[in-house]
Design an enzyme around this catalytic site. Structure first.
Site, PDB file in Angstrom:
ATOM      1  N   GLU A  65     -15.222 -10.665  30.616  1.00  0.00           N
ATOM      2  CA  GLU A  65     -14.057 -10.860  31.503  1.00  0.00           C
ATOM      3  C   GLU A  65     -14.592 -11.456  33.364  1.00  0.00           C
ATOM      4  OE1 GLU A  65     -14.396  -7.844  29.892  1.00  0.00           O
ATOM      5  OE2 GLU A  65     -12.819  -7.731  29.151  1.00  0.00           O
ATOM      6  N   HIS A 134      -5.485   2.473  28.326  1.00  0.00           N
ATOM      7  CA  HIS A 134      -5.035   1.233  27.353  1.00  0.00           C
ATOM      8  C   HIS A 134      -3.287   1.154  27.678  1.00  0.00           C
ATOM      9  CE1 HIS A 134      -8.515   1.522  26.052  1.00  0.00           C
ATOM     10  NE2 HIS A 134      -8.453   0.429  25.534  1.00  0.00           N
TER      11      HIS A 134
HETATM   12  C1  LIG Z   1     -13.717  -4.624  29.240  1.00  0.00           C
HETATM   13  C2  LIG Z   1     -13.065  -4.019  28.268  1.00  0.00           C
HETATM   14  N1  LIG Z   1     -13.386  -5.126  27.720  1.00  0.00           N
HETATM   15  C3  LIG Z   1     -12.288  -4.924  26.383  1.00  0.00           C
HETATM   16  C4  LIG Z   1     -11.973  -3.735  25.382  1.00  0.00           C
HETATM   17  C5  LIG Z   1     -11.638  -4.888  23.942  1.00  0.00           C
HETATM   18  N2  LIG Z   1     -12.650  -3.968  23.420  1.00  0.00           N
HETATM   19  C6  LIG Z   1     -12.409  -2.271  23.154  1.00  0.00           C
HETATM   20  S1  LIG Z   1     -13.453  -2.499  22.119  1.00  0.00           S
HETATM   21  C7  LIG Z   1     -14.281  -3.637  21.932  1.00  0.00           C
HETATM   22  C8  LIG Z   1     -15.363  -4.144  21.383  1.00  0.00           C
HETATM   23  C9  LIG Z   1     -16.494  -3.618  21.603  1.00  0.00           C
HETATM   24  O1  LIG Z   1     -17.414  -4.182  20.980  1.00  0.00           O
HETATM   25  P1  LIG Z   1     -19.226  -2.872  20.797  1.00  0.00           P
HETATM   26  O2  LIG Z   1     -19.204  -2.936  22.246  1.00  0.00           O
HETATM   27  O3  LIG Z   1     -20.009  -3.533  20.306  1.00  0.00           O
HETATM   28  O4  LIG Z   1     -18.549  -2.568  19.905  1.00  0.00           O
HETATM   29  P2  LIG Z   1     -18.229  -1.676  19.116  1.00  0.00           P
HETATM   30  O5  LIG Z   1     -17.068  -1.174  18.774  1.00  0.00           O
HETATM   31  O6  LIG Z   1     -18.471  -2.305  17.814  1.00  0.00           O
HETATM   32  O7  LIG Z   1     -18.453   0.058  18.334  1.00  0.00           O
HETATM   33  C10 LIG Z   1     -13.264  -4.428  22.420  1.00  0.00           C
HETATM   34  C11 LIG Z   1     -13.443  -6.196  23.013  1.00  0.00           C
HETATM   35  C12 LIG Z   1     -12.290  -2.772  26.350  1.00  0.00           C
HETATM   36  N3  LIG Z   1     -11.418  -1.930  26.189  1.00  0.00           N
HETATM   37  N4  LIG Z   1     -12.554  -3.227  27.731  1.00  0.00           N
END
Ligand SMILES: Cc1ncc(C[n+]2csc(CCOP(=O)(O)OP(=O)(O)O)c2C)c(N)n1
Ligand SMILES: [Mg+2]
Lengths: 338, 328
Positions: A65, A134
């Site tokens: 972000e 959230h």
């Molecule tokens: C700072 C932030 N940006 C966006 C999100 C929304 N979000 C939650 S899970 C996710 C994907 C995360 O991907 P990864 O780190 O690969 O973990 P996975 O879900 O695959 O376990 C996102 C974008 C968040 N929780 N926090």
């Protein structure tokens, strides 16, 4: 006269439509954010854009972000008109410098010689047990800091008109949309937010509140979910023989104090509703503005806001803490008459 | 450093507990959510991120840890919480929002805190990293034993906190190991579309620490590579970055339509489900029989059933308890 066909849209679809209209007429407009491409946004507000405009102008970003909001600031000052999505407003914590120290201040620092025409759209609100990282609104956190407009529609008509106005605005605009009003079934659906939306482009001016229900005994002021709680409370109060006026602020910055003050002059009573935290917030600001204007009050003003606690996960606690029509009715019934 | 037979059985059993737990949660999550899927409804409301397929990342690492070691995790925490020894009954009750839950229902599935075994997590991407570095620093400053392990998804390696945290750990040579669970997806965005390098482990050079990539979602390989890194950290040799290739067998969260997944991907991943592979390995290496397998599965199932029953039977907290524990 030709009959206008009713075309009811959700806020999600109204936002996507507004963005599409502006993208068609202005090739400087583009969209960035997480999962806003093929997926169409976690909350549906970019649905269809990727298909129509392609990956160049509808860009899925890494989970970075600070980088992409900072990039929007740079692109905006270089002639583009970025729309960026911060998926949940709660995530501002990882990228706020790009927002409040740059996006919001660069124009001022440049003596007006640099503009930052961008829109930061972001989801707010709880009620579905998504817990304390959230579910927040943090309206006041953004509205407190000078240099950015902060708007938040309560229905699809306003959402489309305010999104178009935001994109065309020469200043940075934070466009907050409440998840429960978004019309995504999986978050529950507030039916009153799904309203007729004209097909053509139109603007709803930023910084102009709307009296969404007229009344004479009490003014209920709210924004997003608070407006719907206010309308429901007004219907209950009507059964009690009380005539409530409901004001939808629509915009926190600029703040339309005049509309609120005019309404309270008429009713003499004020209840302010906000899903953001109680202290140091919008509710206090509205009450202070009315009091400062010297409006003659028949009762001490009241507020129905989120208690000063992190938002709890478990349903009984969360539902208890949220503003509701019942709390507004009870606030009216326990108002201290002056 | 090969795992002993006992360690392998421990790993298998905890993979099973984790998988059975997730399968049970998945079923209960859907209660009250049909015909219309609304996240707010049912005995388990809110978002739900399941860890099916990622169990090797949990057991291959946690087999080297004791309760005093620190683990920080993410929004997808169940498998690692289980392997770290988080009280399963209290965790299940937390996920149900009950008074007997770890936080009395305040945190829920994305906010699992069990200080008895030094486990915590955050729903904000990248925010496992700083706290792990800080806990490692605290152990050094207090001259107390223990290492910290920060888990993150491959998507989180593009977050500023990752780069700042790794540099901090690198420059201060902190006893911390960073574990990236690379399931190749961050919600609907693929690793390839979001990451400028093929392997995040290559980024380790920028922070003065070794980087390792482990292919194949293989608990034994994970055990070996991570074991060395943890020993190095314990011996004062500083941090390591390890990226583990793993698979997300479920959607990003419950309710995810997953239309973005290429056709056949999920089926291919099911074919290399680490749990039957581990069972086959045990059979080959140690003559682990079908009866042995049935016994260990029954044991795992009983542990899960007991935890779920406890959660179901527990009371909800009183609504006003929401006001408590903001400060203590
Ligand atoms: C700072 C932030 N940006 C966006 C999100 C929304 N979000 C939650 S899970 C996710 C994907 C995360 O991907 P990864 O780190 O690969 O973990 P996975 O879900 O695959 O376990 C996102 C974008 C968040 N929780 N926090
Ligand atoms: Mg991932």
């Amino acid at each position: 006269m030709s009959q206008v066909k009713e075309r009811k849209l959700t806020i999600a679809r109204a936002m996507a439509e507004a963005i599409a209209i502006e993208m068609r007429t202005d090739d400087k407009v583009f969209v960035m954010g997480e999962d806003i491409g093929e997926l169409g946004g976690v909350f549906g507000n970019t649905r269809g854009l990727y298909k129509e405009f392609g990956a160049e102008r509808v860009r899925d970003t890494p989970i970075s972000e600070t980088a992409f909001i900072g990039a929007a600031v740079g692109a905006a000052s270089d002639g583009m008109k970025p729309i960026v999505e911060l998926m949940f407003v709660d995530f501002f914590g990882v990228c706020f410098d790009a927002i409040y120290n740059m996006m919001a201040k660069n124009t001022y620092f440049a003596g007006g010689n640099v503009t930052v025409p961008m829109v930061l759209m972001t989801s707010t609100g709880g009620g579905y047990s998504d817990a304390g990282q959230h579910s927040q609104c943090v309206h006041a956190t953004f509205a407190h800091l000078p240099g950015m407009k902060v708007v938040a529609p309560s229905n699809a008509y306003d959402a489309k008109g305010m999104m178009i106005a935001s994109i065309r605005d020469n200043n940075p605009v934070v466009f907050m949309f409440h998840k429960a009003l978004q019309g995504m079934g999986w978050l529950g659906t507030e039916k009153d937010a799904i309203v007729h939306v004209p097909e053509e482009a139109y603007e709803v001016p930023l910084g102009k509140a709307a009296v969404v229900r007229e009344g004479t005994d009490v003014t209920i002021v709210g924004i997003t979910s608070g407006v719907h709680h206010g309308l429901k409370a007004a219907r209950e109060l009507e059964a009690q023989g009380v005539s409530a006026e409901v004001v939808d602020l629509r915009s926190l910055v600029p703040l339309d104090r005049d509309t609120v003050i005019e309404s309270v002059k008429k009713t003499g009573r004020l209840i302010v509703v906000d899903e953001d935290y109680h202290s140091y917030g919008m509710t206090g600001e509205i009450i202070a503005s009315v009091v400062e204007a010297g409006v003659a009050l028949k009762a001490a003003p009241a507020r129905v806001a989120y208690p000063d606690i992190p938002i709890p996960f478990t349903r009984p606690m969360e539902q208890w803490a949220l503003p509701s029509p019942e709390k507004i009715v009870s606030a009216f019934n326990t108002m201290k008459e002056i | 450093m090969k795992p002993s037979q006992e360690q392998e059985l421990w790993m298998y059993k905890h993979m099973l507990i984790s998988r059975f737990f997730e399968e049970t949660i998945e079923k209960i999550y859907m209660e009250g959510k049909s015909p219309a899927f609304n996240m707010a409804n049912g005995p388990i409301p809110g978002e739900m991120h399941l860890s099916n397929g990622q169990e090797p990342c949990a057991v291959g690492v946690c087999a080297h840890l004791t309760a005093e070691d620190i683990v920080t995790h993410t929004h997808r925490p169940h498998h690692v919480a289980i392997a770290k020894g988080v009280d399963l009954k209290a965790m299940a009750a937390e996920i149900f929002g009950k008074k007997t839950g770890l936080s009395g229902g305040r945190g829920g599935h994305m906010h699992i805190f069990d200080p008895k075994v030094n486990f915590s997590c955050s729903g904000i991407i990248g925010q496992s990293i700083g706290p792990a570095a800080g806990a490692a620093l605290s152990r050094v400053m207090q001259k107390k034993p223990g290492v910290a392990v920060a888990y993150l998804g491959e998507g989180a390696a593009n977050q500023g906190a990752f780069h700042e945290g790794l540099n901090l750990a690198g420059v201060w040579k902190l006893p911390v190991v960073f574990i990236i669970e690379d399931n190749s997806w961050g919600i609907s965005v693929s690793k390839r579309a979001s990451t400028a390098v093929e392997r995040n482990s290559d980024r380790a050079v920028a922070y003065g620490m070794p980087g390792e990539f482990i292919e194949g979602n293989d608990p034994i390989k994970i055990f070996e590579v991570v074991g060395k890194a943890i020993q190095r950290a314990r011996d004062g040799g500083g941090p390591t970055l390890i990226e583990i290739e793993t698979s997300r067998l479920a959607g990003h969260f419950m309710g995810d339509g997953e239309a973005y997944r290429p056709a056949g991907e999920k089926e291919a991943l099911q074919k290399i489900d680490p749990i039957p592979l581990m069972q086959q390995r045990l059979a080959k290496e140690y003559g682990f029989s079908d009866a042995d397998d049935a016994a260990i599965k029954a044991e795992a199932r009983a542990i899960v059933d007991e935890a779920i029953q406890f959660a179901r039977d527990s009371e909800y907290p009183a609504p006003e308890e929401a006001m408590e524990k903001v400060f203590v």
